[in-house]
Design an enzyme around this catalytic site. Sequence first.
Site, PDB file in Angstrom:
ATOM      1  N   GLU A  79       0.833  -1.221   0.000  1.00  0.00           N
ATOM      2  CA  GLU A  79       0.000   0.000   0.000  1.00  0.00           C
ATOM      3  C   GLU A  79       0.868   1.271   0.000  1.00  0.00           C
ATOM      4  O   GLU A  79       0.540   2.275   0.634  1.00  0.00           O
ATOM      5  CB  GLU A  79      -1.008  -0.041   1.147  1.00  0.00           C
ATOM      6  CG  GLU A  79      -1.957  -1.221   0.951  1.00  0.00           C
ATOM      7  CD  GLU A  79      -3.246  -1.153   1.725  1.00  0.00           C
ATOM      8  OE1 GLU A  79      -3.685  -0.041   2.022  1.00  0.00           O
ATOM      9  OE2 GLU A  79      -3.803  -2.229   1.991  1.00  0.00           O
TER      10      GLU A  79
HETATM   11  N1  COS Z   1      -5.956  11.866  -4.261  1.00  0.00           N
HETATM   12  C1  COS Z   1      -6.508  12.218  -5.450  1.00  0.00           C
HETATM   13  N2  COS Z   1      -5.771  12.381  -6.571  1.00  0.00           N
HETATM   14  C2  COS Z   1      -4.447  12.144  -6.470  1.00  0.00           C
HETATM   15  C3  COS Z   1      -3.815  11.760  -5.281  1.00  0.00           C
HETATM   16  C4  COS Z   1      -4.635  11.632  -4.141  1.00  0.00           C
HETATM   17  N3  COS Z   1      -4.131  11.262  -2.961  1.00  0.00           N
HETATM   18  N4  COS Z   1      -2.518  11.615  -5.497  1.00  0.00           N
HETATM   19  C5  COS Z   1      -2.302  11.889  -6.796  1.00  0.00           C
HETATM   20  N5  COS Z   1      -3.481  12.211  -7.372  1.00  0.00           N
HETATM   21  C6  COS Z   1      -3.706  12.618  -8.769  1.00  0.00           C
HETATM   22  C7  COS Z   1      -2.983  13.909  -9.080  1.00  0.00           C
HETATM   23  O1  COS Z   1      -3.770  15.021  -8.740  1.00  0.00           O
HETATM   24  C8  COS Z   1      -2.783  13.791 -10.569  1.00  0.00           C
HETATM   25  O2  COS Z   1      -3.958  14.114 -11.243  1.00  0.00           O
HETATM   26  P1  COS Z   1      -3.950  15.086 -12.560  1.00  0.00           P
HETATM   27  O3  COS Z   1      -2.871  14.596 -13.462  1.00  0.00           O
HETATM   28  O4  COS Z   1      -5.307  14.953 -13.113  1.00  0.00           O
HETATM   29  O5  COS Z   1      -3.658  16.451 -12.027  1.00  0.00           O
HETATM   30  C9  COS Z   1      -2.567  12.285 -10.755  1.00  0.00           C
HETATM   31  O6  COS Z   1      -3.159  11.657  -9.628  1.00  0.00           O
HETATM   32  C10 COS Z   1      -1.138  11.903 -10.870  1.00  0.00           C
HETATM   33  O7  COS Z   1      -0.481  12.413  -9.724  1.00  0.00           O
HETATM   34  P2  COS Z   1       1.074  12.539  -9.650  1.00  0.00           P
HETATM   35  O8  COS Z   1       1.572  13.309 -10.826  1.00  0.00           O
HETATM   36  O9  COS Z   1       1.422  13.013  -8.287  1.00  0.00           O
HETATM   37  O10 COS Z   1       1.498  11.014  -9.863  1.00  0.00           O
HETATM   38  P3  COS Z   1       2.872  10.289  -9.701  1.00  0.00           P
HETATM   39  O11 COS Z   1       3.016   9.341 -10.806  1.00  0.00           O
HETATM   40  O12 COS Z   1       3.981  11.253  -9.466  1.00  0.00           O
HETATM   41  O13 COS Z   1       2.657   9.374  -8.387  1.00  0.00           O
HETATM   42  C11 COS Z   1       2.303   8.699  -6.165  1.00  0.00           C
HETATM   43  C12 COS Z   1       2.133   9.786  -7.225  1.00  0.00           C
HETATM   44  C13 COS Z   1       3.763   8.366  -5.904  1.00  0.00           C
HETATM   45  C14 COS Z   1       1.673   9.256  -4.910  1.00  0.00           C
HETATM   46  C15 COS Z   1       1.539   7.423  -6.603  1.00  0.00           C
HETATM   47  O14 COS Z   1       2.083   6.864  -7.761  1.00  0.00           O
HETATM   48  C16 COS Z   1       1.497   6.333  -5.564  1.00  0.00           C
HETATM   49  O15 COS Z   1       0.811   6.440  -4.538  1.00  0.00           O
HETATM   50  N6  COS Z   1       2.215   5.220  -5.797  1.00  0.00           N
HETATM   51  C17 COS Z   1       2.168   4.077  -4.923  1.00  0.00           C
HETATM   52  C18 COS Z   1       1.087   3.166  -5.323  1.00  0.00           C
HETATM   53  C19 COS Z   1       0.871   2.110  -4.308  1.00  0.00           C
HETATM   54  O16 COS Z   1       0.591   2.392  -3.164  1.00  0.00           O
HETATM   55  N7  COS Z   1       0.983   0.856  -4.746  1.00  0.00           N
HETATM   56  C20 COS Z   1       0.703  -0.239  -3.920  1.00  0.00           C
HETATM   57  C21 COS Z   1      -0.526  -0.866  -4.443  1.00  0.00           C
HETATM   58  S1  COS Z   1      -1.626  -1.469  -3.272  1.00  0.00           S
HETATM   59  S2  COS Z   1      -0.680  -2.944  -2.406  1.00  0.00           S
END
Ligand code: COS
Length: 380
Positions: A363
Amino acid sequence: MNFELTEEQLMIQQAARDYAQREALKDVLERDEKAEIPWEHIKNLRDLGFLGMTVSTEWGGGGMDTISYVLAIEELSKVDASLGVIVSVHNSLACWGVEKFGTQEQKEKYLRPMATGEKIGAFLLSEPEAGSDATQQRVIAEDKGDYYLVNGTKNWISNAECASIYIFMAQTHPEKKHRGINAFIIEKDTPGITLSPHEDKLGMRSSDTNSVMFNDVKVPKENRLGEDGFGFKYAMKVLEGGRLGIAAQALGIAAGAKERAVQYSKERKAFGKLICEHQAIAFKLADMGVKIEAARNLIFKAAWLKDNNMPFGIASAIAKLYASDSAMEITVEAVQVLGGYGYVKEYHVERLMREAKLTQIYEGTSEIQKIIISRAMLDE
Ligand code: COS
């Protein structure tokens, strides 16, 4: 500010503690050894109301707050983190998103049976090439008019076997990148869905983790969650709550290890006195106690924000990062306090140490939490 738990919260905490200590503890070593799904415990947890506990009563859930939820996960995970993750994934990753973003029809059909625990849910985001970088979804959901045709593979799916309802993410418009991703809800027994054997893991061994293959799976249009292209945001929003459950799980693992280290240190003698009277050990216990208290407060704060409908994503990332890193440190130290006994299965702390490791990975790894936290700081 009020740090007192309500009577209801205390009751839920006690119920989870009683179940964990009286029932789950009995066969936890056997479950760890055999890596079998704990069907009997899942049934009991359902009967006790922990599966669907945070879903509103309108949909047949327990209508409990997030503080009660983290208290329950902590108590279960003190004894068996596998039970903790089954409850966490079901409530946070499966039920919550459907309740928040689903249509009335989707809630009636899928949320209601999940809210009572009659059906268990799973959340399928990760793929062989999309873990931390979840934008790289390769599972394709081709828009065929009144249905989507889904092909591809998901992996590291918690609850894959014990669940019968899947929430999965897939790419519909690759040219739009993450804005082309959709979220869907579907029954596991839909034709074309198959599972790999479950993974043989280091810890959390009785929580089932499998790959899930989609081969020409037809998903009706009405099974899409949210607007076209909302899937990535859906996943990110849902994970904010999921991470809180994992933080509570990590806290439980840490607290379970600390309790065992404290108890052992008050029984074991070395150099003519109890080992807790040696500063080398007493200071280890103090460090454990401080980290646990800090983790618990971070978790409560994030849970409180969620319950009060305030943004809680950053607080939840902070809580998960701190609780999971602390759980790893504390369980390693607990093994050290128990010495040779700590290294054998009968004394539980080596299992807790193995379980702690996963909380730093799933997660969102600790490194992902740091990305989320630092970006928020830099945006201020
Ligand atoms: N809530 C709502 N929207 C979100 C968000 C959140 N918490 N976090 C990111 N977003 C949205 C952004 O607003 C953006 O939207 P727009 O392009 O429309 O403006 C989009 O998602 C992409 O965001 P961002 O550019 O920040 O994406 P990144 O690729 O840089 O990644 C992280 C952001 C690192 C936070 C994300 O990839 C992540 O959480 N990765 C881990 C995934 C994970 O937990 N995997 C395990 C799976 S479950 S075991």
